[in-house]
Design a protein around this motif. Structure first.
Motif, short mmCIF file in Angstrom:
data_model
loop_
_atom_site.label_atom_id
_atom_site.label_comp_id
_atom_site.label_asym_id
_atom_site.label_seq_id
_atom_site.Cartn_x
_atom_site.Cartn_y
_atom_site.Cartn_z
N ASN A 1 -40.08 17.83 59.53
CA ASN A 1 -39.49 18.68 58.49
C ASN A 1 -37.98 18.51 58.37
O ASN A 1 -37.43 18.62 57.27
CB ASN A 1 -39.82 20.14 58.76
CG ASN A 1 -41.29 20.44 58.68
OD1 ASN A 1 -42.08 19.60 58.28
ND2 ASN A 1 -41.68 21.63 59.08
N HIS A 2 -37.32 18.27 59.48
CA HIS A 2 -35.85 18.18 59.43
C HIS A 2 -35.32 16.79 59.81
O HIS A 2 -34.67 16.14 59.00
CB HIS A 2 -35.21 19.22 60.34
CG HIS A 2 -33.74 19.02 60.50
ND1 HIS A 2 -32.86 19.03 59.43
CD2 HIS A 2 -32.98 18.76 61.61
CE1 HIS A 2 -31.62 18.80 59.87
NE2 HIS A 2 -31.68 18.62 61.18
N LEU A 3 -35.58 16.36 61.04
CA LEU A 3 -34.93 15.13 61.52
C LEU A 3 -35.30 13.91 60.68
O LEU A 3 -34.44 13.06 60.40
CB LEU A 3 -35.29 14.89 62.98
CG LEU A 3 -34.73 15.91 63.99
CD1 LEU A 3 -35.21 15.56 65.40
CD2 LEU A 3 -33.21 15.94 63.94
N ALA B 1 -41.46 27.59 65.71
CA ALA B 1 -41.06 26.19 65.55
C ALA B 1 -40.94 25.83 64.07
O ALA B 1 -40.00 25.13 63.67
CB ALA B 1 -42.08 25.28 66.23
N TYR B 2 -41.88 26.32 63.28
CA TYR B 2 -41.82 26.05 61.84
C TYR B 2 -40.59 26.72 61.22
O TYR B 2 -39.86 26.08 60.44
CB TYR B 2 -43.09 26.57 61.16
CG TYR B 2 -43.07 26.42 59.65
CD1 TYR B 2 -43.21 25.17 59.06
CD2 TYR B 2 -42.88 27.52 58.82
CE1 TYR B 2 -43.17 25.01 57.69
CE2 TYR B 2 -42.85 27.37 57.44
CZ TYR B 2 -42.99 26.12 56.88
OH TYR B 2 -42.93 25.97 55.51
N CYS B 3 -40.36 27.97 61.55
CA CYS B 3 -39.20 28.69 60.99
C CYS B 3 -37.90 28.02 61.39
O CYS B 3 -36.96 27.95 60.58
CB CYS B 3 -39.23 30.14 61.45
SG CYS B 3 -40.62 31.10 60.81
N ALA C 1 -33.25 24.71 59.76
CA ALA C 1 -32.51 23.46 59.89
C ALA C 1 -32.35 22.78 58.52
O ALA C 1 -31.29 22.21 58.23
CB ALA C 1 -33.21 22.53 60.87
N ASN C 2 -33.39 22.85 57.69
CA ASN C 2 -33.28 22.30 56.32
C ASN C 2 -32.14 22.94 55.55
O ASN C 2 -31.36 22.26 54.87
CB ASN C 2 -34.57 22.56 55.54
CG ASN C 2 -35.75 21.76 56.01
OD1 ASN C 2 -36.88 22.16 55.80
ND2 ASN C 2 -35.54 20.63 56.66
#
Length: 222
Positions: free
Chosen positions: A146-148, A199-201, A206-207
């Motif tokens: 989702n982020h990295l 973890a999802y939140c 981070a996004n």
């Protein structure tokens, strides 16, 4: 009949409130009728859901659309469907696994070498509430994908995007970011008990943080 009036009225009010709230949060349907002929758009996770709907709408508006998906077979099927529905022949499928740095670099290298321009990058792909697991490079799956993964992809395509200014990077996040917390001491859940919701939140927060920082650094440059 009268005994049903109050429940039906309450239900109707609740539905109406939900619709109004949805329109307020999402700002409602996009009112723009702008077309984008000559523009190239890269969209991750575009074989289903929001990504596919976005790809179809932008193809309808005349863009050159590149779908980046983990499953190339499904990606090609989505590209064919979008070409058929929009009569835009410039919709292409490419393999992109955001859980693999190697795949991200290969995808970005192909885009940079083969595409004349990239005007819009839509970082849409993501995983949600999945079991504990790691990416190919050892990152928590949700944080990594989702982020990295999108962080790396954006930076690998950034020069091409800046060459096409005014260009846009769109990061798809979630209201879940509101309750997200960044644990910079243990981003990958190596030392604490894994919690898929948290973890999802964290990944969605981070996004948002990445978007804000990128916007600040590129202000006046793109």
């Amino acid at each position: 009949m009268s005994k049903y009036i109050l429940p039906l009225s309450a239900f109707g009010t609740a539905v109406g409130f939900a619709v109004l709230l949805k329109d307020y949060v999402t700002r409602g349907p996009c009112p723009s009728k702008a077309t984008i002929p000559g523009k190239t758009v890269v969209i991750t996770g575009a074989n289903t859901g929001i990504g596919k709907a976005t790809a179809q709408e932008l193809a309808k508006r005349g863009g050159r659309i590149i779908l980046g998906c983990r499953d190339l077979v499904k990606c090609e099927a989505a590209a064919r469907e979008i070409r058929g529905k929009t009569l835009n022949p410039h919709v292409y499928a490419r393999e992109l696994d955001l859980a693999s740095v190697r795949s991200i670099r290969r995808f970005a290298q192909a885009i940079n070498q083969e595409e004349r321009r990239v005007d819009i990058l839509i970082n849409n792909a993501g995983v949600m509430r999945c079991p504990a697991g790691k990416t190919e490079d050892g990152f928590d799956m949700q944080f990594g994908v989702n982020h990295l993964g999108h962080f790396l992809l954006t930076h690998l395509l950034l020069e091409k995007l800046q060459d096409c200014a005014p260009s846009r990077v769109i990061n798809v996040s979630s209201l879940a970011h509101v309750v997200g917390q960044m644990d910079f001491e243990d981003l990958n859940w190596d030392r604490k008990k894994f919690d898929t919701k948290r973890a999802y939140c964290q990944s969605k927060l981070a996004n948002v943080l990445f978007t804000r920082e990128l916007a600040a650094r590129l202000r006046g440059k793109s």
